[in-house]
Scaffold this motif. Structure first.
Motif, short mmCIF file in Angstrom:
data_model
loop_
_atom_site.label_atom_id
_atom_site.label_comp_id
_atom_site.label_asym_id
_atom_site.label_seq_id
_atom_site.Cartn_x
_atom_site.Cartn_y
_atom_site.Cartn_z
N TRP A 35 4.50 3.16 1.28
CA TRP A 35 5.17 4.26 1.65
C TRP A 35 6.19 3.62 2.75
O TRP A 35 5.37 3.12 3.96
N PHE A 36 7.61 3.71 3.10
CA PHE A 36 8.37 3.53 3.87
C PHE A 36 9.24 4.80 4.54
O PHE A 36 9.17 5.57 3.79
N ARG A 37 9.66 4.50 5.66
CA ARG A 37 10.66 5.73 6.19
C ARG A 37 11.67 5.25 7.05
O ARG A 37 11.56 4.12 7.39
N GLN A 38 12.64 6.08 6.84
CA GLN A 38 13.80 5.65 8.01
C GLN A 38 14.42 6.78 8.49
O GLN A 38 14.95 7.66 7.65
N ALA A 91 12.23 11.80 8.90
CA ALA A 91 12.88 10.50 8.34
C ALA A 91 12.86 10.81 6.66
O ALA A 91 12.45 11.80 6.22
N VAL A 92 13.62 10.06 6.13
CA VAL A 92 13.76 9.76 4.70
C VAL A 92 12.46 8.80 4.36
O VAL A 92 12.46 7.62 4.94
N TYR A 93 11.82 9.42 3.47
CA TYR A 93 10.22 8.63 3.02
C TYR A 93 10.64 7.93 1.64
O TYR A 93 11.11 8.71 0.62
N TYR A 94 10.18 6.72 1.57
CA TYR A 94 10.56 5.91 0.13
C TYR A 94 9.21 5.61 -0.10
O TYR A 94 8.13 5.02 0.51
#
Length: 126
Positions: A35-38, A91-94
């Motif tokens: 999981w990443f976030r921006q 954030a937007v989580y990917y």
């Protein structure tokens, strides 16, 4: 091949959300998931990751003790349970998949991941 992230939304500080990452078109149990976030104006950062069988997990320091990653390979879904949310978690989580079966030594760099979901927005109000 598709990863579908969902579960984002607006929540007050201290609240909880559970993100889901549903996989289709490939064998999820052959892949580690990250999981990443921006956040707006910031670089993408890794949040957490889990090995293909679920036996190894990692978290960035700022979410340790608040976030929990898990997976259900039979259902082809990976979860990120987020508790005690803070405004800085906005954030937007990917979610992303990396083709490593078994143990993972770290969450690896984003550039090493093979597939990415479209992102889900998490907004934490103060």
């Amino acid at each position: 091949v598709q990863l579908q992230a969902s579960g984002g939304g607006l929540v007050q500080a201290g609240g909880s959300l559970r993100l889901s990452c549903e996989a289709s078109g490939f064998r999820l149990d052959n892949y580690g998931i990250g999981w990443f976030r921006q956040a707006p104006g910031k670089e993408r950062e890794g949040v957490s990751c889990i090995s293909s069988g679920g036996g190894t997990t990692y978290y960035r320091d700022s979410v340790k003790g608040r976030f929990t990653i898990s997976r259900d390979n039979d259902k082809k879904v990976v979860y990120l349970q987020m508790n005690s949310l803070k405004p800085e978690d906005t954030a937007v989580y990917y979610c992303a998949a990396i083709q490593i079966r078994g143990y993972i030594s770290s969450c690896y760099e984003a550039s090493e991941y093979d597939y990415w979901g479209q992102g889900t927005l998490v907004t934490v109000s103060s």
